[in-house]
Scaffold this motif. Structure first.
Motif, short mmCIF file in Angstrom:
data_model
loop_
_atom_site.label_atom_id
_atom_site.label_comp_id
_atom_site.label_asym_id
_atom_site.label_seq_id
_atom_site.Cartn_x
_atom_site.Cartn_y
_atom_site.Cartn_z
N TYR A 29 -0.08 12.35 -0.49
CA TYR A 29 -0.31 11.24 0.71
C TYR A 29 0.88 10.46 1.46
N THR A 30 1.98 10.14 0.49
CA THR A 30 2.98 9.47 1.18
C THR A 30 3.48 10.38 2.06
N PHE B 84 -0.78 13.84 -6.12
CA PHE B 84 -1.68 13.03 -4.75
C PHE B 84 -0.82 12.11 -4.25
N ALA B 85 -0.31 11.02 -5.04
CA ALA B 85 0.51 9.96 -4.36
C ALA B 85 1.36 10.43 -3.47
N THR B 86 2.30 11.40 -3.89
CA THR B 86 3.39 11.92 -3.23
C THR B 86 2.91 12.82 -1.88
N ARG C 262 1.02 10.50 5.23
CA ARG C 262 0.87 9.18 5.88
C ARG C 262 2.07 8.39 6.57
N PHE C 263 2.95 8.40 5.81
CA PHE C 263 4.14 7.39 6.22
C PHE C 263 5.59 8.28 6.53
N PRO D 156 5.11 6.28 -7.69
CA PRO D 156 4.79 7.35 -8.82
C PRO D 156 5.72 8.28 -8.93
N ALA D 157 6.01 9.20 -7.91
CA ALA D 157 7.06 10.24 -7.93
C ALA D 157 8.42 9.76 -8.11
N LEU D 158 8.70 8.67 -7.22
CA LEU D 158 10.05 8.11 -7.32
C LEU D 158 10.44 7.78 -8.77
N PHE E 76 0.84 -1.07 0.08
CA PHE E 76 -0.10 -0.03 -0.08
C PHE E 76 0.78 1.13 0.07
N GLN F 5 10.35 10.85 -11.38
CA GLN F 5 11.25 11.78 -11.25
C GLN F 5 12.70 11.25 -11.32
N ALA G 18 11.08 14.73 -5.39
CA ALA G 18 9.60 15.04 -5.75
C ALA G 18 9.41 16.79 -5.89
N TYR H 93 13.70 11.61 -0.57
CA TYR H 93 12.75 11.56 -1.45
C TYR H 93 11.69 12.67 -1.86
N ILE I 71 -9.04 5.41 1.45
CA ILE I 71 -8.53 6.44 0.63
C ILE I 71 -9.71 6.97 -0.65
N PHE J 155 2.73 1.72 -3.17
CA PHE J 155 1.97 2.14 -4.23
C PHE J 155 1.83 3.55 -4.51
N TRP J 156 1.95 4.30 -3.19
CA TRP J 156 1.84 5.68 -3.13
C TRP J 156 3.11 6.50 -3.39
N ALA J 157 4.14 5.84 -2.77
CA ALA J 157 5.49 6.46 -2.79
C ALA J 157 6.08 6.44 -4.14
N ILE K 64 0.35 11.76 -9.56
CA ILE K 64 1.55 11.76 -9.16
C ILE K 64 1.66 12.65 -7.81
#
Lengths: 289, 259
Positions: free
Chosen positions: B84-85, B80-82, B88-89, A21-23, A14, A26, B101, B97, B174, A17-19, B78
């Protein structure tokens, strides 16, 4: 803690999955091209073909040419001039918006600053090109009162107008943000102690907002140092700036390795300037409260 | 008090400087004269007619629309995903990282353009719309991330765990909690990334080859004679990007009134 009860695996699908795309994006399309750019400065052009190699020829060639250092110095001076000009011109306006304007006026001002920042720099530069030309609006108006015509294009003045168009909105926004965060009690206290408005601004407000003010100037420097449109179309391109060298070497000279030498030099300069500025903003003893 | 007056006048002058080129471009796009200057030559729509029948302009316009539509969706996902990362984490290497970004917009676009040209030429992508799209997503995603992250900052960190405790899976949470909360900022991000992509000319100029987008077309026209046709194109481009940027701000600041 706040994660669900499921036992944590070594790789959390999980989270990954969110980390990811940008990684991935870019790294592949930002970092990799920059690395290619750096390595390309060591390649050679043989029979009009770019060939991977490891030679210092491109660096020697550029660094031993006077025109390269002339361009470097010229670009640096212009960017420095713009950083100072933009800061000085913007400050009274930012100060007014932060301390004297009504909240509604401030909101409108911010809207009028953010919008240009995201819209059509190219078109605005073109617009100045017409306004400033010999037959342009400004010279026509000057003519009515018996002045001019003034030469306002293809010189430093024209270039600076373009650069300021590019960075003024951002400079005011950052200054406004910095000034809004200054503790009002400090200013009130200065006034109570009999300190005049001008003296308060210079001895209380500016030192308190120092970090933001330095950052604003730094962004003005970074934006103008890398800009191509203003020096080429409003400044006339003579003497060339670093950006013009890159375009010439890429578009007409077709010598990418030399262009990448110029680009890498620019990036190194910008990083140095940025860290120097950050050091000046945060690092000075006595500045910390 | 007079000092305050002077300061107000100065502020107005600075804003005039910022807005003058925009006003001028629009006003003179309706001027009949060949050279966009005073005295006023009469109202005319000639220049708009001229660009509507210009195939290179129309093709560029269509390409720009396509590119910015695709870019806005990819960059916002991308972003949103970043965001959220980050929200949350916690993990080792989070700082590098986030730097990776967030950094792309700080590199001059000219240098990114050259870097991407050399990179894409190795993988044979130069001269394709895909190259422009990829390049634009690189510089647009950080803006989307910033907008969505600001919105997430206003979401209580206990809301998601509450949904988990009530039995919702993390994916379900989510979808039913986080995304609805972020929706205004997601729309704002779509608009602002579309605006940035629609306006971007430097990366596009380097990697587009013959697939010119509209701003690249304008850049080419700039090298030639001054023509009110550029005013007409500029006004249209300007209208579109102002609409998008304005919309984004409206959506992004709505939060203030809600909470």
């Amino acid at each position: 803690m706040a994660t669900p009860k499921r036992s944590r695996r070594l790789i959390d699908g999980f989270a990954a999955f969110w980390a990811a795309p940008a990684l991935i994006w870019q790294t592949a399309f930002f970092l990799a091209p920059l690395l290619v750019l750096i390595s390309m400065s060591f390649w050679v052009v043989r029979n009009y073909r770019l060939t991977p190699d490891f030679v210092l020829k491109n660096w020697e060639r550029m660094f031993t040419r006077d025109y390269f250092w002339a361009a470097y110095l010229h670009t640096f001076e212009l960017a420095l001039l713009v950083a100072v000009l933009a800061s000085v011109i913007a400050f009274p306006a930012s100060h007014y918006l932060a301390f004297k304007a009504s909240p509604a006026a401030r909101r409108w001002a911010m809207f009028l600053l953010i919008t240009p920042f995201f819209t059509s720099y190219l078109v605005r530069a073109y617009s100045w090109k017409i306004i400033l030309s010999t037959e342009g609006v400004l010279n026509v108006v000057f003519g009515w009162v018996g002045l001019g015509p003034f030469e306002m294009l293809n010189n430093t003045f024209g270039a600076c107008v373009g650069y300021l168009t590019l960075c003024m909105p951002l400079v005011i926004l950052i200054q406004l943000f910095a000034l809004s965060n200054v503790n009002r009690d400090l200013i009130g206290a200065a006034h109570n102690l009999g300190c005049g408005p001008l003296k308060t601004t210079f001895t209380v407000t500016i030192p308190a907002a120092r970090v933001g003010l330095i950052l604003a100037a730094t962004f003005a420097f970074i934006l103008s140092f890398g800009d191509y449109v203003s020096p080429a179309y409003l400044g006339g391109g003579k003497p060339p700036t670093m950006s013009i060298l890159i375009v010439d070497q890429t578009k007409s000279g077709n010598h990418w390795p030399r262009a990448s030498v110029v680009a890498v030099t620019m990036v190194v300069t910008l990083i140095t300037v940025l860290f120097t500025a950050l050091f000046a903003a945060y690092g000075k003893p006595g500045g910390k409260k | 008090m007079t000092a305050s007056r002077w300061q107000a006048a100065w502020t107005v002058a600075v804003f005039l400087f910022i807005l003058a080129p925009i006003a001028s471009i629009v006003v003179f796009s309706f001027n009949a004269d060949r050279f966009p200057s005073l005295p006023w030559g009469g109202f005319s729509l000639t220049w708009y007619e001229a660009i509507l029948t210009d195939d290179t302009v129309r093709a560029g316009f269509v390409r720009s629309l396509k590119v910015s539509a695709i870019v806005s969706v990819l960059a916002t996902f991308i972003g949103f995903a970043t965001a959220y990362t980050d929200y949350r984490f916690n993990f080792t290497g989070k700082m590098p990282y986030l730097a990776l970004a967030a950094l792309p917009p700080t590199v001059p676009v000219l240098i990114l353009g050259l870097a991407m040209l050399s990179f894409f030429s190795m993988v044979n992508l130069v001269g394709t719309l895909r190259a422009i799209i990829i390049g634009h997503v690189v510089i647009c995603a950080p803006f989307a991330m910033a907008l969505i992250r600001m919105r997430l900052a206003d979401m209580s960190p206990d809301i998601e765990p509450a949904a988990w405790n009530l039995g919702a899976s993390r994916w379900r949470t989510i979808w039913s909690v986080t995304i609805p909360w972020c929706l205004p900022s997601i729309f704002a991000a779509l608009a602002i990334t579309a605006a940035v992509s629609f306006d971007e000319f430097m990366i596009a100029w380097f990697v587009s080859g013959l697939e010119e987008t509209l701003p690249v077309r304008i850049l080419a026209l700039l090298q030639g004679q001054v023509s009110p046709r550029i005013n007409a194109i500029g006004s249209i481009v300007f209208f579109i990007s102002v609409t998008l940027a304005g919309l984004a701000q409206l959506l992004a600041t709505r939060r203030d009134r809600q909470s």
